[in-house]
Motif scaffolding. Structure first.
Motif, PDB file in Angstrom:
ATOM      1  N   THR A  53       0.821  -1.208   0.000  1.00 38.11           N
ATOM      2  CA  THR A  53       0.000   0.000   0.000  1.00 38.11           C
ATOM      3  C   THR A  53       0.855   1.258   0.000  1.00 38.11           C
ATOM      4  N   HIS A  54       2.140   1.134   0.383  1.00 39.80           N
ATOM      5  CA  HIS A  54       3.099   2.237   0.327  1.00 39.80           C
ATOM      6  C   HIS A  54       4.456   1.684   0.741  1.00 39.80           C
ATOM      7  N   HIS A 110      -0.524   9.881   3.747  1.00 43.44           N
ATOM      8  CA  HIS A 110       0.459   9.278   4.665  1.00 43.44           C
ATOM      9  C   HIS A 110       1.819   9.308   3.975  1.00 43.44           C
ATOM     10  N   THR A 111       1.854   8.832   2.757  1.00 43.42           N
ATOM     11  CA  THR A 111       2.990   9.027   1.859  1.00 43.42           C
ATOM     12  C   THR A 111       2.427   9.457   0.518  1.00 43.42           C
ATOM     13  N   SER A 114       0.946   6.372  -1.605  1.00 43.16           N
ATOM     14  CA  SER A 114      -0.001   5.474  -0.937  1.00 43.16           C
ATOM     15  C   SER A 114      -1.188   5.117  -1.828  1.00 43.16           C
ATOM     16  N   GLY A 133      -4.089   0.183   4.148  1.00 39.34           N
ATOM     17  CA  GLY A 133      -2.702   0.475   4.467  1.00 39.34           C
ATOM     18  C   GLY A 133      -2.595   1.378   5.675  1.00 39.34           C
ATOM     19  N   THR A 135      -3.394   4.671   5.361  1.00 42.17           N
ATOM     20  CA  THR A 135      -4.231   5.838   5.064  1.00 42.17           C
ATOM     21  C   THR A 135      -5.338   5.977   6.102  1.00 42.17           C
TER      22      THR A 135
END
Length: 469
Positions: A53-54, A110-111, A114, A133, A135
């Motif tokens: 997810t990231h 978040h990133t 993501s 993830g 988020t």
């Protein structure tokens, strides 16, 4: 479609194996990947996709090894900068899974890279679940400070849009499966529940209540805990793809003399035994982080992931467990372990140290005496102290800050250390003693024991540091 959740309590990390027909996808795998391969073999399915997810900052992912061993395709959000072969995921992309389908939502915040994964059963028009993830958590959202190029405020604004324009448009009954639970460093108020729904989070998640972007940004970035120092190194390792744990150098047993030589050259002696055993006898200068708690996370935060480490453990099984759990957070420079443990050290006539375990009753008596020269050190987070109260007269230095602020503690004073229950305070006591504070006691049961015994004595929380050196 079936969903199997794997939970690694040591890192508060959840990963998933999703399968339909003869195909499976693994989402956000932990570093050691045998459990996914064995589960797929037992189910008779082929792992087709490994989806991140990231790029995770708090643990090393097993995506590279899992794909190498299964032939699966690694999938990451577009713009990840991953240095290995992978499929870049864009908003609206779909991944077939047997007769089911996985649809990708681009959810920066978040990133920047993501994504969330929306899972549909065969021929279904409404989604079954969404894998969020970092988020959206159960009871929280991801911290917005992991970008090297954007400010937390900029990331928080992106996160607001990802939540309200993407995730909260899903039906209320959609199941929510995040990558972390309570205790993770990636959020502040996460629940320990296994799953939730979009509708439940819409109603109960504090971070989803602000409907205004500016209010959300202010809420999310106010009093944000500092980002652990090892996070960016972890991201870089996941961007490159980590080696399998089995390919790390085998550990060698060390004699007491070899251990002392490595310690003199700068190696950290990490004792993973339970608090009571460490308190009774340990190698001078060693640090105690017990295997019973969030061992790997605290080791990375306190020691950093590039430290050279020598292990002291209860037995050979604990040595191996310590090694694997450290590798999960990228702390790979474990140069050996003390052969025969502390008993072998003692049998060679080597010196040991100890510290007292003090009950709250004995502490209260000492604090009330005319000759009181005690410093009560609270190593909980300031938010815990504000919410739950404090021992009257205690001073606050959160455990992640202790190494940098240890000079605030008078080395000649009697120091009684506490946290909530005793795990973090044992780490703190070992850090203090290693730094030369000779009269250290660990408060048995921590603040929980104090407030249970003296429920009317929770003091004010204004005092946040030690005033003498």
């Amino acid at each position: 479609m079936e969903i199997k959740r794997f939970y690694l309590a040591c890192l508060a990390h959840a990963s998933y194996l999703v399968h339909d027909g003869e195909e499976a996808a693994v989402i956000d795998p932990q570093r050691d990947v045998d459990l996914y391969i064995e589960e797929a073999q037992e189910l008779g399915v082929r792992i087709r996709w490994v989806i991140e997810t990231h790029l995770h900052a708090d643990f090393v992912s097993g995506h590279f090894e899992l794909a190498s061993r299964t032939g699966a395709t690694i999938c990451l959000g577009a713009g990840s900068g991953a240095l290995f072969d992978h499929r870049a995921l864009n908003d609206g992309d779909t991944l077939p899974l047997g007769n089911a389908m996985l649809r990708i939502l681009s959810t920066p915040g978040h990133t920047e890279e993501s994504v969330c994964i929306v899972a549909y059963d065969a021929a279904a028009t409404a989604p079954r679940a969404v894998f969020t993830g970092d988020t959206l958590f159960i009871g929280d959202v991801g911290r917005p400070d992991l970008s090297p190029t954007k400010t937390p405020q900029e990331l928080a604004a992106l996160l607001f849009d990802s939540l309200h324009k993407k995730l909260l448009t899903l039906p209320d009954e959609t199941q929510v499966y995040p990558a972390h639970g309570a205790g993770s460093l990636c959020g502040r108020q996460m629940s320990s529940d296994d799953s939730s729904t979009i509708g439940k989070e819409r109603r109960l998640n504090y971070a989803l209540q602000p409907r205004d972007r500016d209010q959300f940004v202010s809420l999310l970035t106010a009093e944000m805990p500092p980002r652990p120092g090892y996070f960016q190194l972890e991201v870089a390792r996941n961007r490159a793809g980590a080696l399998p744990i089995e390919k790390l150098e085998p550990l060698r047993g060390l004699t007491p003399d070899q251990l002392r030589d490595l310690q003199a050259k700068g190696a950290t002696i990490l004792d993973t035994r339970p608090t009571l055993k460490f308190a009774a006898a340990h190698i001078p200068g060693s640090i105690n982080i017990g295997l019973s708690g969030q061992f790997a996370s605290w080791a990375a935060r306190i020691l950093g992931i590039e430290s050279g480490v020598v292990l002291v453990a209860e037995d050979d099984a604990a040595v191996e467990e310590s090694r694997v759990r450290l590798a999960r957070v990228g702390l790979e420079n474990v140069v050996g372990y003390l052969a025969n443990g502390i008993l072998g050290w003692d049998s060679e006539g080597m010196p040991t140290q100890s510290f007292d375990q003090i009950s709250v009753q004995d502490l209260a008596e000492a604090l009330s005496s005319d000759s009181n020269d005690w410093t009560v050190l609270d190593v909980r987070e300031t938010s815990e102290r504000s919410l739950a109260g404090s021992i009257p007269g205690s001073v606050s230095i959160p455990l992640p800050d202790l190494t940098a602020r240890i000079g605030e503690i008078c080395p000649e004073s009697n120091v009684a250390v506490h946290c909530k229950g005793g795990y973090r305070s044992a780490i703190a006591a070992s850090l203090l003693q290693a730094a030369g504070v000779s009269r250290v006691s660990n408060i048995v049961g921590g603040y929980d024991a104090w407030i249970l015994t003296f429920p009317s004595t929770a003091g004010p929380t204004e005092q946040v540091g030690v005033q003498h050196v």
